[in-house]
Structure formats: structure tokens, C-alpha cells
Design a protein around this motif. Structure first.
Motif, PDB file in Angstrom:
ATOM      1  N   GLN A 342      38.139 -52.378 -26.638  1.00  0.00           N
ATOM      2  CA  GLN A 342      37.629 -53.603 -27.316  1.00  0.00           C
ATOM      3  C   GLN A 342      37.153 -54.514 -26.262  1.00  0.00           C
ATOM      4  OE1 GLN A 342      37.379 -53.117 -30.598  1.00  0.00           O
ATOM      5  NE2 GLN A 342      38.204 -51.120 -29.972  1.00  0.00           N
ATOM      6  N   ALA A 343      35.750 -54.931 -26.606  1.00  0.00           N
ATOM      7  CA  ALA A 343      35.232 -56.020 -25.593  1.00  0.00           C
ATOM      8  C   ALA A 343      33.871 -56.461 -26.387  1.00  0.00           C
ATOM      9  CB  ALA A 343      34.720 -55.232 -24.200  1.00  0.00           C
ATOM     10  N   PHE A 344      33.752 -57.849 -26.111  1.00  0.00           N
ATOM     11  CA  PHE A 344      32.665 -58.556 -27.023  1.00  0.00           C
ATOM     12  C   PHE A 344      31.399 -58.407 -25.843  1.00  0.00           C
ATOM     13  CE2 PHE A 344      30.014 -62.399 -27.367  1.00  0.00           C
ATOM     14  CZ  PHE A 344      29.959 -62.055 -28.986  1.00  0.00           C
ATOM     15  N   LYS A 345      30.390 -57.738 -26.762  1.00  0.00           N
ATOM     16  CA  LYS A 345      29.068 -57.574 -26.224  1.00  0.00           C
ATOM     17  C   LYS A 345      29.347 -56.996 -24.628  1.00  0.00           C
ATOM     18  CE  LYS A 345      26.643 -61.006 -28.953  1.00  0.00           C
ATOM     19  NZ  LYS A 345      26.420 -59.807 -29.905  1.00  0.00           N
ATOM     20  N   PRO A 346      29.688 -55.769 -24.499  1.00  0.00           N
ATOM     21  CA  PRO A 346      29.883 -55.012 -23.311  1.00  0.00           C
ATOM     22  C   PRO A 346      28.509 -54.404 -22.899  1.00  0.00           C
ATOM     23  CG  PRO A 346      30.727 -53.375 -24.893  1.00  0.00           C
ATOM     24  CD  PRO A 346      30.276 -55.017 -25.418  1.00  0.00           C
ATOM     25  N   VAL A 347      27.949 -54.649 -21.624  1.00  0.00           N
ATOM     26  CA  VAL A 347      26.681 -54.515 -21.494  1.00  0.00           C
ATOM     27  C   VAL A 347      26.466 -53.831 -19.845  1.00  0.00           C
ATOM     28  CG1 VAL A 347      25.323 -55.812 -22.959  1.00  0.00           C
ATOM     29  CG2 VAL A 347      26.261 -56.878 -20.920  1.00  0.00           C
TER      30      VAL A 347
END
Length: 351
Positions: A342-347
Motif C-alpha cells: 500500500q502506497a500513495f501514488k507510487p510512481v
């Protein structure tokens, strides 16, 4: 003793760059990744603004801070005991820096700016400090008046010949540059320009390990264009679309990578597709599409192999999750491992 060393060797560091947002993401997240099970455990968080692309050489890690408010920059960190310790940060000459590489010897870095047509060159000293040495500013446009009204430098990759291959989505060109050390500073020297299909929008490239071919991903058309080395120049050999038969939605092809053995190529597509496609690489370098797999999320901007290439990790930016696929080395096919991060906006994902 042997058992404990064996277990320890299965745990390797994984770095995830994100788009930052208050109360959601601080910057770079360092995980311990288990190469046997595909599990990941968070080790540390490093605050830095929107590190949308990462590059690593030994214990030095660089991050492109993709901002457009005047604070766009590249940041240098030293990897120590599972943490990233800040070294220094310098501005870029363009805006929205979206890609960074470190050359194979760890001597310099190249940063691509999506806005402003700028390509930046930084020296890296023995302590990991970065120093601006040179930059280039491109001009031009192409056939799509909305998205190709100006240069949009999307990436720079170092080829097996040591040259830097720069993809410009805005002009449908790939610039090939040499980097030379002159009077104590690194300098760009452009040596070739490669035309890509008009309106296709080159984004990222991958080189075949035999050095005879490279594969250019077209963001706007979702095509992979195969180039073959002929004499001293590159010639277009094949154009193949990455979508499943019958797909009619909007494209946003994002990333492309080739397996170490040169047998399989992978490419991700966003917007309406949300897929990762697998191609078998033929003996003549051409591609045969063999699988179009859902990324089980939205916005697969970046993906990467685990170092042993038994897993492919896909960063789904819009569904805030990294999906981990098992990879069959013999067939090239991907299957869901059931593991997630789970990660916010992984890019961006690098090992």
C-alpha cells in the motif's frame, strides 16, 4: 550460521518514489523485500517533494523532484543502515523533472524535464554531492497540437555504447548524445537524432543485451517501436501495438523493460487499458505479443523486475498500490502473487 545468512540474503532494499501530498505521502519509502516470498516490510520514510523518479548507484540515490512551482530539483541521498541521509539538492533548468539516471560508473547524472525542453547534466563527486555541469535546451513540436506543442523530454537512458538516448514526446524524436569530460566538467555532445512515428510520443526505451536492438515505447499510440543497429546508425525495424485485440479505449503507455536474458519485453499502459503486456523477443530482435495482463489496479506508471527477475512489481499510481506479479522465466508470463504494497501514488520502483 549458514541458515541465518541465507535468510538474510533473501531480504533486499526496495525504494518507492511517490507524488507527495499532505497527510498522504512524505516522499521516498524504503522497504525490505523478500525475494523468496514477495513480501515487503517498511523500513523508513524520507521526506522529499514528489520524487517521481529514482536512480541508484551503490550507496548513492538520486530523486527527481517533479515540481512546477519553481522548486523543481534533483536531490542526492546516501544509503546508510536502511535509511536515506540527505546530501544536497540542486535546481533543474526546466520544469517538471520526471526522470533521472546515473551513468554506469556513477560519475554523472542526467535529468529530463518534461516542461521547458531542458536536459540537465550533473557531476557526482566521491561523497555523492551533485554539481551542475551542463544542460541542453530543445525546441520544436509535432503533429498533435495539444500534446506536442513543444518539447516534452520524458527520459534519458544510457545505451550499451555509453551514449545517452533522450526521448522527446513533444517532437517525436530520440536524441543520442555523448557525455565527455572537458576541462574538469562533463559536457553533452549530440551525435544523432532518431525519428519515431509522427504523433506517437516516445517516452521510455529498453536495450537488448546483445546491443543490436532497442525498443522505444510510444506513450500516445501505445506502440513499441523496434530499432536495429545498421552500421553506425539505428533503423526502424518493427512497430507493434501493446493492446489486446479489440481494445478501443484511450492510451497512456508508460514504461518498458527487457529481461536480462533478452527473451521477453514488458510494457505498461494506463488510462483505459491498465495493462502490462508481454512480448517474446525473436532471434532477429522483432517482437511477438504473447500476453496482455490486467495490472489489477489503475495507472501503471512504472514497474520493475526484482533482481532475480522472479517477480515484476507494478506501481499503480491511481489506485495507490504496488501489485506484485510472479514471473515465469521460461514462458515470460505474469500471474498475480497475491502480494501488495500500500502506497500513495507510487510512481517509481527501484532496487
Amino acid at each position: 550460521m549458514f541458515y541465518s545468512q541465507h535468510i538474510q540474503a533473501q531480504q533486499i532494499p526496495l525504494y518507492i518514489g511517490t507524488y507527495t501530498q499532505k497527510n498522504e505521502s512524505k516522499g521516498i519509502y524504503t522497504y525490505s523485500f523478500n525475494t523468496k516470498t514477495g513480501d515487503a516490510t517498511l523500513l523508513s520514510e524520507t521526506e522529499t517533494s514528489s520524487p517521481s523518479f529514482l536512480a541508484r548507484h551503490k550507496n548513492i540515490l538520486l530523486a527527481a523532484n517533479e515540481l512546477t512551482d519553481g522548486n523543481q530539483s534533483v536531490s542526492a541521498f546516501r544509503i546508510e543502515d536502511g535509511k536515506l541521509n540527505f546530501i544536497n539538492k540542486l535546481p533543474t533548468t526546466g520544469s517538471a523533472p520526471c526522470h533521472v539516471i546515473i551513468d554506469k560508473k556513477g560519475k554523472y547524472a542526467v535529468v529530463s524535464n518534461y516542461l521547458g525542453g531542458a536536459l540537465d547534466l550533473y557531476a557526482i563527486d566521491a561523497n555523492g554531492h551533485i554539481n551542475q555541469n551542463d544542460h541542453k535546451k530543445y525546441s520544436g513540436s509535432s503533429v498533435d497540437t495539444k500534446r506536442q506543442e513543444a518539447p516534452h523530454i520524458h527520459s534519458a537512458f544510457q545505451g550499451p555504447d555509453g551514449n545517452i538516448y533522450v526521448s522527446d514526446l513533444g517532437t517525436d524524436l530520440i536524441h543520442v548524445l555523448a557525455v565527455k569530460l572537458e576541462d574538469g566538467k562533463y559536457k553533452f555532445n549530440e551525435i544523432e537524432t532518431i525519428q519515431t512515428p509522427k504523433g506517437a510520443g516516445p517516452r521510455h526505451i529498453a536495450f537488448h543485451p546483445n546491443k543490436k536492438y532497442f525498443y522505444a515505447l510510444m506513450e500516445m499510440s501505445a506502440d513499441v517501436v523496434v530499432y536495429e543497429k545498421t552500421g553506425n546508425s539505428w533503423k526502424q525495424k518493427q512497430v507493434i501495438n501493446m493492446n489486446a485485440e479489440g481494445f478501443s479505449g484511450k492510451d497512456g503507455a508508460a514504461d518498458v523493460k527487457i529481461s536480462k536474458d533478452g527473451k521477453y519485453l514488458y510494457a505498461s499502459n494506463r488510462v483505459d487499458a491498465n495493462t502490462i503486456s508481454t512480448f517474446a523477443v525473436q532471434k532477429d530482435g522483432s517482437l511477438n505479443k504473447i500476453q496482455v495482463q490486467s495490472v489489477l489496479g489503475k495507472g501503471p506508471r512504472n514497474f520493475n523486475f526484482s533482481p532475480d527477475q522472479n517477480f515484476v512489481l507494478v506501481g499503480n499510481q491511481l489506485s495507490n498500490e504496488v501489485v506484485i506479479f510472479k514471473r515465469d522465466k521460461k514462458t515470460g508470463s505474469l500471474s498475480d502473487s497475491g502480494k501488495r504494497i500500500q502506497a500513495f501514488k507510487p510512481v517509481c520502483l527501484i532496487f
